[in-house]
Write a protein that holds these residues in place. Sequence first.
Motif, PDB file in Angstrom:
ATOM      1  N   UNK A 123      10.238 -11.351  -1.352  1.00  0.00           N
ATOM      2  CA  UNK A 123       9.065 -10.697  -0.783  1.00  0.00           C
ATOM      3  C   UNK A 123       8.054 -10.384  -1.868  1.00  0.00           C
ATOM      4  N   UNK A 124       6.809 -10.134  -1.471  1.00  0.00           N
ATOM      5  CA  UNK A 124       5.838  -9.607  -2.445  1.00  0.00           C
ATOM      6  C   UNK A 124       6.342  -8.283  -3.017  1.00  0.00           C
ATOM      7  N   UNK A 125       5.857  -7.907  -4.170  1.00  0.00           N
ATOM      8  CA  UNK A 125       6.283  -6.646  -4.778  1.00  0.00           C
ATOM      9  C   UNK A 125       5.692  -5.468  -4.013  1.00  0.00           C
ATOM     10  N   UNK A 126       6.506  -4.453  -3.821  1.00  0.00           N
ATOM     11  CA  UNK A 126       6.094  -3.245  -3.119  1.00  0.00           C
ATOM     12  C   UNK A 126       5.837  -2.131  -4.127  1.00  0.00           C
ATOM     13  N   UNK A 127       5.164  -1.089  -3.645  1.00  0.00           N
ATOM     14  CA  UNK A 127       4.891   0.074  -4.472  1.00  0.00           C
ATOM     15  C   UNK A 127       6.189   0.728  -4.944  1.00  0.00           C
ATOM     16  N   UNK A 128       6.150   1.264  -6.162  1.00  0.00           N
ATOM     17  CA  UNK A 128       7.211   2.118  -6.657  1.00  0.00           C
ATOM     18  C   UNK A 128       6.854   3.572  -6.323  1.00  0.00           C
ATOM     19  N   UNK A 129       7.844   4.445  -6.208  1.00  0.00           N
ATOM     20  CA  UNK A 129       7.548   5.838  -5.833  1.00  0.00           C
ATOM     21  C   UNK A 129       6.485   6.504  -6.705  1.00  0.00           C
ATOM     22  N   UNK A 130       6.525   6.263  -8.005  1.00  0.00           N
ATOM     23  CA  UNK A 130       5.585   6.917  -8.917  1.00  0.00           C
ATOM     24  C   UNK A 130       4.148   6.438  -8.734  1.00  0.00           C
ATOM     25  N   UNK A 131       3.953   5.360  -7.964  1.00  0.00           N
ATOM     26  CA  UNK A 131       2.605   4.823  -7.746  1.00  0.00           C
ATOM     27  C   UNK A 131       1.926   5.415  -6.521  1.00  0.00           C
ATOM     28  N   UNK A 171       8.718  -0.771   3.515  1.00  0.00           N
ATOM     29  CA  UNK A 171       9.442   0.157   2.640  1.00  0.00           C
ATOM     30  C   UNK A 171       9.005   1.577   2.982  1.00  0.00           C
ATOM     31  N   UNK A 172       9.971   2.486   3.067  1.00  0.00           N
ATOM     32  CA  UNK A 172       9.701   3.883   3.402  1.00  0.00           C
ATOM     33  C   UNK A 172       9.755   4.745   2.138  1.00  0.00           C
ATOM     34  N   UNK A 173       8.921   5.783   2.106  1.00  0.00           N
ATOM     35  CA  UNK A 173       8.856   6.703   0.970  1.00  0.00           C
ATOM     36  C   UNK A 173       8.829   8.131   1.504  1.00  0.00           C
ATOM     37  N   UNK A 174       9.368   9.068   0.743  1.00  0.00           N
ATOM     38  CA  UNK A 174       9.366  10.459   1.188  1.00  0.00           C
ATOM     39  C   UNK A 174       9.477  11.387  -0.016  1.00  0.00           C
ATOM     40  N   UNK A 175       9.102  12.645   0.202  1.00  0.00           N
ATOM     41  CA  UNK A 175       9.271  13.687  -0.795  1.00  0.00           C
ATOM     42  C   UNK A 175      10.247  14.719  -0.255  1.00  0.00           C
ATOM     43  N   UNK A 176      10.480  15.768  -1.027  1.00  0.00           N
ATOM     44  CA  UNK A 176      11.387  16.819  -0.591  1.00  0.00           C
ATOM     45  C   UNK A 176      10.709  17.775   0.397  1.00  0.00           C
TER      46      UNK A 176
END
Length: 209
Positions: A41-49, A86-91
């Motif tokens: 797949x194409x590259x996805x965002x990293x959390x720090x981005x 891709x899913x992302x989340x914080x606390x």
Amino acid sequence: MGETMQIRTRGIRTTVAALAVVAGVAAAAVPAAAATSASDTPRFLEPAELPPHPSSPWYAGAVTAGQPDPLPMCVGDALPSITSHREYWTEYDTNAQQLTVEGRSEQWSKDFAALLRKDLAGCAKKLMQQDPDITATQKYYGRLNVEEGADVYGIHTASAWGSSDINLFSVGRDGATVTIVRWGQMGTFQHAQVADFKATTVTAVNKLY
């Protein structure tokens, strides 16, 4: 400055209710069979981005083939089966999502991106047609000069039972690949990290290949 639109009509609660589920779904383990390798797949965002959270790091699930469940508001109905996400989340109450579609041709992807922009431009009106207890307001934050371009939108939803959520969306394209980034949290337009989200969008489009 963005344009603001506010209209009241009728419908159901499913779309906005899905927002409350996103963080919990994102935190769940992704089945190994559904995960795709980075080479596929194409590259996805990293959390720090992602736009920085003042009190929490970002976390991310695996890049996963197929449509997310639940579908995101505004753009979910248009997503084909070839979507990767891709899913992302914080606390806390902030979550995000990246969805990428590799089209069969550059023209197909150009048309698909235009369809997504049309859906986002009419999102507030559609949400209120679906649910009489929702007031939705939106802003268009302009076009970014990255690859074939990316457009940024903001959607605020407030419910009769007291919830208030702000979501930022972007649609960007690099050749035959389209990516959508969504960032959301409880709050209003005053809480929208627009400048940071624009920087995240530029990174996401530049990382496609």
